[in-house]
Design a protein around this motif. Structure first.
Motif, PDB file in Angstrom:
ATOM      1  N   ASP A 135      38.211  35.631  37.135  1.00  0.00           N
ATOM      2  CA  ASP A 135      37.430  36.517  36.253  1.00  0.00           C
ATOM      3  C   ASP A 135      36.716  37.556  37.115  1.00  0.00           C
ATOM      4  O   ASP A 135      35.598  37.351  37.573  1.00  0.00           O
ATOM      5  CB  ASP A 135      36.416  35.703  35.451  1.00  0.00           C
ATOM      6  CG  ASP A 135      35.636  36.550  34.459  1.00  0.00           C
ATOM      7  OD1 ASP A 135      36.006  37.727  34.261  1.00  0.00           O
ATOM      8  OD2 ASP A 135      34.658  36.041  33.902  1.00  0.00           O
ATOM      9  N   ASN A 136      37.407  38.668  37.399  1.00  0.00           N
ATOM     10  CA  ASN A 136      36.884  39.673  38.318  1.00  0.00           C
ATOM     11  C   ASN A 136      36.564  39.072  39.682  1.00  0.00           C
ATOM     12  O   ASN A 136      35.557  39.408  40.319  1.00  0.00           O
ATOM     13  CB  ASN A 136      35.647  40.363  37.732  1.00  0.00           C
ATOM     14  CG  ASN A 136      36.008  41.363  36.662  1.00  0.00           C
ATOM     15  OD1 ASN A 136      36.928  42.181  36.831  1.00  0.00           O
ATOM     16  ND2 ASN A 136      35.309  41.310  35.526  1.00  0.00           N
ATOM     17  N   THR A 194      41.783  39.470  37.886  1.00  0.00           N
ATOM     18  CA  THR A 194      41.508  38.858  36.586  1.00  0.00           C
ATOM     19  C   THR A 194      42.809  38.336  35.982  1.00  0.00           C
ATOM     20  O   THR A 194      43.787  39.091  35.851  1.00  0.00           O
ATOM     21  CB  THR A 194      40.866  39.864  35.621  1.00  0.00           C
ATOM     22  OG1 THR A 194      39.646  40.351  36.192  1.00  0.00           O
ATOM     23  CG2 THR A 194      40.569  39.213  34.278  1.00  0.00           C
TER      24      THR A 194
END
Length: 568
Positions: A269-270, A190
């Motif tokens: 994002d992750n 992230t």
């Protein structure tokens, strides 16, 4: 104007100046015979002249663009990249076990030089993949190598490197991107990265991002950074394309040049990633890619200089203006000042190209023999190649505009594009100031031994040349001796003093090396090479004296003016 690969120069440099025969004589590179080398470079020249060069203006006039989350490349770029991939050029120096040619890095440098002259924006994509291939060869586990290397080498997938963040530019240790370990051995990545060259495009089926990130329990600074492979699409069990990963292109940068090369802001994002190498050892792994890229970026500068020179020469031979005592054709190439600019451009290109090829020969010899001396030579020359190669690219491209006169400032001539495109090369992969500080810092931790060994070679050759070319030999010997004395002084100074004179020191070193290679060319080459050597040694080498005065000026004067006084 059409680009023509300077194959004669490359052959002369390899055979007579940088001792490429040493590389051929090693067991590892025994297949790189003169005949093989000639054939390979001739084929690469055809690719650059016929396929890539026509794309140069296309990318500038019709830049890459972001549409609905997907980057669309400039017209013709996909075909150009596929020609590079189908020719096997992405893997020219890669391990044959994964589909590479296994040829010396020196030949990859020549290839990248030609591609940079032909179309710098497109060349940047294969350069990134070449660097990633080398990083994975050195640091990935066998499973990752087996999955990624064949795809990267074939060009089915391409590679990037993700270091920079808004708050972490040259200070990479300030990065904030996080990596959370998962039960299956993967990690959730992230964070946001900026300035990602070829971060997305439509030319390959997958894009493999090497991302620097920090584990939850990692130490602060660079000692707590790990490296992760984060592909755009997650490979399935058979190595094919699976689901899209949780990453996206936020935007493309609006740049001064390199319009055909998409430079992305990337958001993770992750996203799923896998560690490359050991925990908290990411900088060591990334430096493998960065050192490859630093030589490659120096070569980009040299290639751009070659393109700009050819462009200016063609214009000067065609443009009629004014009268000269020579006045054979009435073209501006007959004017003494235009001839001066063109001759100095050509002399500069030869010098920096020789430095880059000597650097790559040292890299190849270190790999083939395991020699610490060759490794030290390669390490010493890398910051010089990067900084002087890119500075020369900028200066030659700027001079190319001057040769064009007012038409150089008009975009339709294409002269300005070379300068706009090459300008960033002095900034990325570590600014040229950082390269200079690396030279006077880390590369002098041996007490200057590698530098002194190289300078001794310069002096020894100059001594041997006193018979046939006494004046040029004396100038080179004296310059090398002055540089030796300054180096002896430099290594006794603290890092603040060294840093204050780092940039002029690097440039002075490059001037002496350039003169050394020109002197060799004058002895071993034609009368034309002797004339070009005289241009460099009498007109460019003397700069070293003033540069070395700057080196010894110290840091105190730089801090004599306060911040407020600088603003007045």
């Amino acid at each position: 104007m059409p680009y023509r690969a300077p194959l004669q120069d490359f052959g002369f440099l390899l055979d007579h100046i940088v001792a490429f025969d040493q590389v051929r004589q090693t067991e590892r590179f025994a297949e790189a015979t003169r005949e093989t080398t000639t054939a390979i470079l001739a084929e690469a020249a055809r690719l650059c002249e016929d396929v890539l060069a026509p794309l140069q203006r296309q990318g500038d006039l019709q830049p890459a663009r972001l549409e609905n989350g997907v980057v669309r490349t400039s017209p013709g770029y996909a075909g150009g990249f596929h020609a590079i991939a189908q020719g096997g050029w992405l893997g020219i120096a890669a391990d044959p076990a994964y589909g590479g040619m296994g040829l010396p890095q020196t030949l990859a440098v020549v290839l990248n030089d030609m591609m940079s002259s032909a179309c710098l924006s497109l060349e940047l994509c294969p350069l990134m993949s070449q660097g990633q291939i080398e990083a994975l060869e050195h640091h990935a586990d066998d499973q990752m190598k087996a999955l990624y290397l064949p795809k990267l080498i074939s060009g089915e997938w391409t590679g990037t490197m993700n270091l920079t963040e808004p708050q972490a530019g040259s200070d990479v240790g300030a990065l904030r991107t996080k990596a959370e370990p998962q039960a299956d051995g993967s990690f959730r990545i992230t964070g946001q990265k900026i300035y990602i060259s070829w971060g997305d495009h439509d030319m390959a089926e997958n894009i493999c991002h090497l991302v620097l990130a920090r584990l939850p329990d990692a130490p602060q600074g660079t000692k707590g950074i790990s490296l992760f492979m984060v592909p755009k699409y997650l490979p399935d069990a058979d190595g094919g394309i699976g689901a899209q990963n949780s990453l996206r292109v936020v935007s493309l940068e609006h740049k001064m040049g390199l319009h055909g090369s998409p430079t992305a802001v990337m958001e993770y994002d992750n996203a799923t990633g896998w560690m490359v190498g050991a925990p908290n050892k990411g900088m060591a792994a990334m430096f493998t890619m960065m050192n490859n890229a630093r030589v490659g970026v120096g070569v980009q500068g040299i290639g751009a200089a070659e393109g700009a020179f050819q462009h200016a020469l063609a214009y000067a031979r065609d443009r009629k203006q004014g009268r000269t005592p020579v006045n054979a054709t009435g073209t501006i190439i007959e004017h003494a000042d235009v001839r001066r600019m063109l001759a100095m451009m050509k002399a500069e290109i030869f010098a920096v190209r020789a430095i880059a090829l000597a650097n790559s020969v040292a890299i190849d010899m270190a790999r083939a023999t395991g020699s610490d001396e060759w490794a030290a030579r390669a390490a010493l020359l890398t910051p010089i190649t990067k900084a002087q190669g890119t500075d020369a690219g900028i200066e030659v491209a700027s001079t190319g505009i001057q040769v064009h006169g007012g038409m150089g400032f008009i975009e339709e001539t294409g002269a300005a594009q070379y300068l706009r495109d090459v300008r960033v090369t002095a900034i990325y992969e570590g600014t040229n100031g950082i390269q200079a500080m690396d030279l006077v810092g880390r590369k002098m931790m041996d007490g200057g031994e590698a530098a002194f060994r190289l300078l001794q070679e310069v002096e020894d050759f100059a001594e041997s040349a006193r018979g046939p070319l006494p004046d040029l030999a004396e100038d080179v010997w004296q310059a090398a001796e002055t540089l030796r004395e300054t180096t002896e002084w430099l290594i006794t100074q603290d890092m603040t003093e060294r840093a204050a004179g780092a940039v002029p020191y690097l440039r002075a070193f490059a001037r002496v090396l350039g003169a050394h290679y020109h002197l060799q060319a004058a002895i071993k080459g034609t009368s034309a090479r002797q004339a070009l050597a005289r241009i460099f040694i009498t007109r460019l080498l003397p700069e070293h004296a003033g540069l070395l005065v700057q080196v010894r000026a110290g840091a105190a004067g730089l801090y004599a003016l306060s911040d407020d006084e600088l603003a007045v």
